[in-house]
Write a protein that holds these residues in place. Structure first.
Motif, short mmCIF file in Angstrom:
data_model
loop_
_atom_site.label_atom_id
_atom_site.label_comp_id
_atom_site.label_asym_id
_atom_site.label_seq_id
_atom_site.Cartn_x
_atom_site.Cartn_y
_atom_site.Cartn_z
N ALA A 1 0.84 -1.21 0.00
CA ALA A 1 0.00 0.00 0.00
C ALA A 1 0.87 1.25 0.00
CB ALA A 1 -0.93 0.00 1.20
N ASP A 2 1.94 1.25 0.79
CA ASP A 2 2.85 2.39 0.82
C ASP A 2 3.50 2.61 -0.55
OD1 ASP A 2 2.31 2.89 3.47
OD2 ASP A 2 4.13 1.92 4.23
N PHE A 3 3.90 1.51 -1.20
CA PHE A 3 4.52 1.62 -2.52
C PHE A 3 3.59 2.31 -3.51
CE2 PHE A 3 5.18 0.08 -6.83
CZ PHE A 3 6.52 0.37 -7.02
N PHE A 4 2.33 1.90 -3.51
CA PHE A 4 1.35 2.48 -4.43
C PHE A 4 0.77 3.80 -3.93
CE2 PHE A 4 0.88 -2.07 -5.81
CZ PHE A 4 1.40 -1.88 -7.09
N GLU A 5 1.20 4.23 -2.75
CA GLU A 5 0.73 5.48 -2.14
C GLU A 5 -0.78 5.49 -1.96
OE1 GLU A 5 2.40 8.66 -4.49
OE2 GLU A 5 4.43 8.23 -3.77
N ILE A 6 -1.29 4.37 -1.42
CA ILE A 6 -2.70 4.25 -1.09
C ILE A 6 -2.82 3.74 0.35
CG2 ILE A 6 -3.46 3.86 -3.46
CD1 ILE A 6 -3.60 0.84 -2.80
N SER A 7 -4.02 3.83 0.89
CA SER A 7 -4.24 3.34 2.26
C SER A 7 -4.41 1.82 2.23
CB SER A 7 -5.49 4.00 2.85
OG SER A 7 -6.64 3.56 2.14
N LEU A 8 -4.29 1.22 3.39
CA LEU A 8 -4.49 -0.23 3.51
C LEU A 8 -5.92 -0.62 3.12
CD1 LEU A 8 -2.68 -2.57 4.15
CD2 LEU A 8 -3.26 -2.33 6.55
N PRO A 9 -6.95 0.14 3.55
CA PRO A 9 -8.30 -0.20 3.08
C PRO A 9 -8.45 -0.08 1.56
CG PRO A 9 -8.43 1.19 5.02
CD PRO A 9 -6.99 1.16 4.60
N ALA A 10 -7.77 0.87 0.95
CA ALA A 10 -7.83 1.01 -0.50
C ALA A 10 -7.19 -0.21 -1.18
CB ALA A 10 -7.13 2.28 -0.96
N LEU A 11 -6.10 -0.73 -0.60
CA LEU A 11 -5.47 -1.93 -1.14
C LEU A 11 -6.46 -3.10 -1.07
CD1 LEU A 11 -2.85 -3.24 -2.24
CD2 LEU A 11 -2.37 -3.91 0.10
N GLY A 12 -7.16 -3.22 0.03
CA GLY A 12 -8.18 -4.26 0.16
C GLY A 12 -9.27 -4.12 -0.90
N GLN A 13 -9.63 -2.88 -1.19
CA GLN A 13 -10.64 -2.61 -2.21
C GLN A 13 -10.13 -3.01 -3.59
OE1 GLN A 13 -13.48 -1.68 -0.92
NE2 GLN A 13 -14.54 -1.75 -2.87
N TRP A 14 -8.85 -2.70 -3.87
CA TRP A 14 -8.25 -3.11 -5.15
C TRP A 14 -8.29 -4.62 -5.30
CZ3 TRP A 14 -3.16 -0.08 -6.55
CH2 TRP A 14 -3.47 1.27 -6.75
N LYS A 15 -8.01 -5.35 -4.20
CA LYS A 15 -8.03 -6.81 -4.24
C LYS A 15 -9.43 -7.33 -4.58
CE LYS A 15 -4.46 -7.62 -0.75
NZ LYS A 15 -4.23 -8.22 0.58
N LYS A 16 -10.45 -6.67 -4.05
CA LYS A 16 -11.83 -7.09 -4.30
C LYS A 16 -12.29 -6.72 -5.71
CE LYS A 16 -13.40 -6.62 0.46
NZ LYS A 16 -14.23 -5.82 1.37
N GLU A 17 -11.96 -5.52 -6.15
CA GLU A 17 -12.48 -5.00 -7.41
C GLU A 17 -11.69 -5.43 -8.64
OE1 GLU A 17 -12.73 -0.76 -7.05
OE2 GLU A 17 -14.30 -0.87 -5.52
N HIS A 18 -10.42 -5.76 -8.47
CA HIS A 18 -9.56 -6.07 -9.61
C HIS A 18 -8.97 -7.46 -9.42
CE1 HIS A 18 -9.93 -1.85 -10.71
NE2 HIS A 18 -9.60 -1.54 -9.46
N ILE A 19 -9.61 -8.46 -10.02
CA ILE A 19 -9.20 -9.84 -9.83
C ILE A 19 -7.77 -10.08 -10.31
CG2 ILE A 19 -10.18 -10.67 -12.01
CD1 ILE A 19 -10.23 -12.57 -8.68
N GLU A 20 -7.36 -9.38 -11.38
CA GLU A 20 -6.00 -9.56 -11.89
C GLU A 20 -4.96 -9.07 -10.88
OE1 GLU A 20 -7.17 -5.43 -13.13
OE2 GLU A 20 -8.18 -7.36 -13.12
N PHE A 21 -5.30 -8.07 -10.11
CA PHE A 21 -4.41 -7.56 -9.07
C PHE A 21 -4.27 -8.59 -7.95
CE2 PHE A 21 -3.50 -5.07 -5.23
CZ PHE A 21 -2.41 -4.34 -5.66
N SER A 22 -5.41 -9.10 -7.51
CA SER A 22 -5.42 -10.10 -6.45
C SER A 22 -4.66 -11.37 -6.87
CB SER A 22 -6.86 -10.44 -6.08
OG SER A 22 -6.91 -11.35 -5.02
#
Length: 91
Positions: free
Chosen positions: A46-67
Motif C-alpha cells: 500500500a505504501d509503494f502504491f501510495e494508497i491506504s491499507l483499506p484502498a489496497l483491500g478494495q483493489w483486491k476485491k475490485e480487480h481480480i487480476e491484481f489479487s
C-alpha cells in the motif's frame, strides 16, 4: 454528537469528490506480483502504491487480476524456496 443542521451546504458529504481512482490495469498487477515475490507485506505494498491499507483491500476485491498477481507472486516464491530446501536436504 448531533449532525449538521438541515440545509448546511458544507455538510453534504463526499459526493463525487475526493481523489480520482489511480488503479492502472497494465501497471499495477505487474508491480504487485514483484512486490509479493519480494515478500512485502500489505502495508508495504500500500505504501509503494501510495494508497491506504483499506484502498489496497478494495483493489483486491475490485480487480481480480491484481489479487491474482499478489497470490502468484507469493506462491511462486514459496514454491521456489520449498524446492530449493528439498534439493539441499536430498543432496
Amino acid at each position: 454528537m448531533a449532525g449538521a443542521p438541515k440545509g448546511n451546504k458544507n455538510a453534504v458529504g463526499n459526493r463525487g469528490g475526493g481523489r480520482p481512482p489511480i488503479y492502472d490495469p497494465l501497471y499495477h498487477p505487474k508491480k504487485a506480483e514483484t512486490l509479493a515475490m519480494l515478500r512485502c507485506t500489505d502495508t508495504e505494498i500500500a505504501d509503494f502504491f501510495e494508497i491506504s491499507l483499506p484502498a489496497l483491500g478494495q483493489w483486491k476485491k475490485e480487480h481480480i487480476e491484481f489479487s491474482l498477481s499478489l497470490s502468484n507472486g507469493r506462491d511462486g516464491i514459496d514454491g521456489k524456496v520449498i524446492r530449493s530446501l528439498a534439493n539441499r536436504a536430498i543432496g
